[in-house]
Design an enzyme around this catalytic site. Structure first.
Site, PDB file in Angstrom:
ATOM      1  N   HIS A 158     -22.888  47.112   6.413  1.00 21.25           N
ATOM      2  CA  HIS A 158     -22.450  45.711   6.300  1.00 21.25           C
ATOM      3  C   HIS A 158     -21.582  45.446   5.086  1.00 21.25           C
ATOM      4  O   HIS A 158     -20.981  44.388   4.963  1.00 21.25           O
ATOM      5  CB  HIS A 158     -23.675  44.788   6.243  1.00 21.25           C
ATOM      6  CG  HIS A 158     -24.447  44.758   7.530  1.00 21.25           C
ATOM      7  ND1 HIS A 158     -24.467  43.681   8.370  1.00 21.25           N
ATOM      8  CD2 HIS A 158     -25.206  45.702   8.136  1.00 21.25           C
ATOM      9  CE1 HIS A 158     -25.213  43.942   9.426  1.00 21.25           C
ATOM     10  NE2 HIS A 158     -25.686  45.174   9.307  1.00 21.25           N
ATOM     11  N   ASP A 371     -15.970  41.932  -0.646  1.00 24.42           N
ATOM     12  CA  ASP A 371     -17.001  41.472   0.280  1.00 24.42           C
ATOM     13  C   ASP A 371     -16.836  42.232   1.588  1.00 24.42           C
ATOM     14  O   ASP A 371     -15.711  42.386   2.059  1.00 24.42           O
ATOM     15  CB  ASP A 371     -16.831  39.962   0.537  1.00 24.42           C
ATOM     16  CG  ASP A 371     -18.147  39.275   0.899  1.00 24.42           C
ATOM     17  OD1 ASP A 371     -19.033  39.966   1.436  1.00 24.42           O
ATOM     18  OD2 ASP A 371     -18.279  38.065   0.643  1.00 24.42           O
TER      19      ASP A 371
HETATM   20  C1  G6P Z   1     -26.022  41.372   2.045  1.00 21.20           C
HETATM   21  C2  G6P Z   1     -26.461  42.730   2.557  1.00 21.20           C
HETATM   22  C3  G6P Z   1     -27.750  42.630   3.352  1.00 21.20           C
HETATM   23  C4  G6P Z   1     -28.783  41.881   2.537  1.00 21.20           C
HETATM   24  C5  G6P Z   1     -28.264  40.512   2.097  1.00 21.20           C
HETATM   25  C6  G6P Z   1     -29.256  39.729   1.234  1.00 21.20           C
HETATM   26  O1  G6P Z   1     -25.604  40.579   3.119  1.00 21.20           O
HETATM   27  O2  G6P Z   1     -25.444  43.339   3.320  1.00 21.20           O
HETATM   28  O3  G6P Z   1     -28.233  43.913   3.675  1.00 21.20           O
HETATM   29  O4  G6P Z   1     -29.972  41.718   3.274  1.00 21.20           O
HETATM   30  O5  G6P Z   1     -27.081  40.717   1.370  1.00 21.20           O
HETATM   31  O6  G6P Z   1     -29.641  40.478   0.130  1.00 21.20           O
HETATM   32  P1  G6P Z   1     -31.165  40.865  -0.144  1.00 21.20           P
HETATM   33  O7  G6P Z   1     -31.122  41.850  -1.253  1.00 21.20           O
HETATM   34  O8  G6P Z   1     -31.836  39.572  -0.498  1.00 21.20           O
HETATM   35  O9  G6P Z   1     -31.721  41.439   1.131  1.00 21.20           O
END
Ligand code: G6P
Length: 468
Positions: A158, A371
């Site tokens: 992602h 991003d």
């Molecule tokens: C990004 C990453 C995700 C992640 C999200 C929130 O979108 O690509 O994998 O889940 O951030 O971050 P966190 O560390 O809270 O899961």
């Protein structure tokens, strides 16, 4: 439940635990993107419930079978906060913050990836499809293939995949590439990410690559082909369109404008509080516009929602301090009794409130320094069913490849960003509408349903190929 034919493996479950038996959708674009897919597919989701030392039995929520993976305090510190978010995250976002390479973090990362792979292997039915998500779990595809050669394995990345010159800093660069190559299909956000990956594979592992195919040696002495290519992720556009037409949400948008003193223009930013998002850069540009007298605080307000994120990681703590200092300074210098320069909210809001904010916002600021995609840009576009509003979009966000009729900016160029903000504020309704219509078409034609369908089709094709 019996074993599942379709399994998602992600660091987070699609829900976070907020009380004894209370769950709420977890943060980030990933969950928002996959939730609709899962609800239709009747599958299982393996993930962490978001708190340390939480041992839970599998359970069902919103039609999805959830398989919780427990992480100890140490594992949260080493695998999640350390290796995932203080090594991979900054390295893959072009070293905006300095990545730290710590061997204890890596050891925990390997161990936790093993645990996710084992749980996925347990819940997957014979011949099932398993879809692994994101940088926290890059070793899982290979670990899973070793345990269960019958599975079709997909992986989606992602976040950006960096240029080889940066990637090669990673002390475990070979292991990570081998881990990812365990998948039949490795998906990236942008074409450039897929080619950075292929280059790293050629340089580090010397495996041949041809268009999107990579020839990977198999344990039996033969070889197989892994596909690495771009599948730009999206949102459930129809859901945002529907929310944007609800009377209560439109009334809420008017109420938001009212409560800000009905300024002529509302600028809006919403991000996880993360150093990749360029929040400081946009505040700098806005502060200078006030200072130069090109905008007046009575006319223009910046609303900045910064949702709390990874709060125990140093870089995030520093960023929060810096941003809050900046907000305090700008507001101290320019606020009047009736008007505020920056309305700053260090909070997360439900989707309905977000859509009301999108509808209230004349100019959306997406100023990321780097991003993977940036789904906020797409959410804003989908919500503007009135074809009004201007999207300012960083060319360093993956979304810039598709959203070409946005006002694109280089967030490092503060003067350029200031000019773009003024241009957006002054843009005629006719031009807003022309641009917004084209953007909306893009987002609607390439929604999250199309994204997951194309990934799953590519997986099916890969499997058919292997079986031949
Ligand atoms: C990004 C990453 C995700 C992640 C999200 C929130 O979108 O690509 O994998 O889940 O951030 O971050 P966190 O560390 O809270 O899961």
């Amino acid at each position: 439940m019996s074993r599942a034919d379709f399994v998602v493996v992600a660091n987070r479950l699609p829900v976070d635990r907020v009380g004894e038996n209370e769950w709420r959708p977890s943060p980030g674009g990933l969950v928002a993107a996959l939730e609709p897919v899962m609800q239709r597919a009747d599958g299982a989701w393996v993930g962490w419930p978001g708190q340390a030392d939480l041992e839970l039995e599998p359970f069902d929520a919103d039609g999805i079978h959830l398989v919780p993976i427990a992480l100890s305090e140490d594992e949260v510190a080493n695998y999640y906060e350390g290796m995932s978010n203080d090594t991979f995250w900054p390295l893959y976002h072009d070293v905006i913050a300095e990545p730290r390479y710590r061997r204890v973090w890596w050891d925990a990362y390997v161990k936790v990836n093993e645990r996710f792979a084992a749980a996925a292997a347990d819940v997957a039915a014979e011949g099932a499809t398993v879809w692994v998500q994101d940088y926290q779990l890059q070793l899982v595809p290979r670990m899973l293939r070793e345990r269960r050669p019958d599975l079709t394995i997909g992986y989606f990345h992602h976040i950006p995949f960096p240029a080889y010159g940066l990637y090669s800093q990673l002390p475990w660069r070979k292991q990570v590439l081998e881990g990812l190559l365990g998948a039949d299909v490795i998906g990236f956000q942008r074409v450039a990410d897929a080619s950075n990956f292929a280059r790293a594979v050629r340089r580090q592992l010397r495996y041949p690559t041809k268009s999107s195919g990579i020839t990977v040696p198999a344990p039996d002495g033969g070889s197989r082909t892994a596909i690495a290519r771009a599948f730009p992720i999206s949102i459930d556009a129809e859901m945002y369109e529907e929310l944007a037409q609800r009377d209560d949400i439109r009334a809420r948008a008017a109420e938001i404008r009212e409560s800000l003193g009905n300024p002529k223009t509302i600028l809006f930013g919403v991000d996880r509080l993360d150093y990749t998002k360029g929040i400081r850069h946009r505040m700098k540009a806005f502060g200078e516009l006030l200072e130069d007298g090109r905008v007046a605080v009575e006319d223009v307000t910046l609303v900045q929602v910064a949702s709390p994120s990874r709060e125990r990681v140093d870089a995030y703590q520093h960023l929060r301090d810096e941003i809050e200092l900046t907000v305090g300074r700008i507001n101290g210098d320019y606020d009047t009794m009736g008007h505020t320069a920056i309305r700053y909210l260090h909070q997360a809001f439900p989707r309905e409130e977000m859509v009301a904010l999108y509808l209230a916002a004349d100019v959306m600021l997406v100023t990321a320094l780097r991003d993977g995609m940036n789904l906020v840009a797409k959410e804003y576009v989908a919500s503007r069913v009135d074809n009004r509003g201007v999207l300012l979009l960083s060319e360093f966000a993956g979304a810039a490849d598709e959203l070409t009729t946005a006002v694109q900016i280089n967030p490092h160029d503060i003067d350029g960003m200031k000019d773009a903000i003024v241009r957006a504020i002054e843009m005629s309704p006719a031009e807003q509408s022309r641009r917004m219509r084209a953007l909306r078409r893009k987002v609607r034609d390439n929604d999250v349903q199309a994204w997951s369908a194309s990934f799953i089709d590519a997986l099916a094709a890969a499997r058919a190929e292997t079986q031949q």
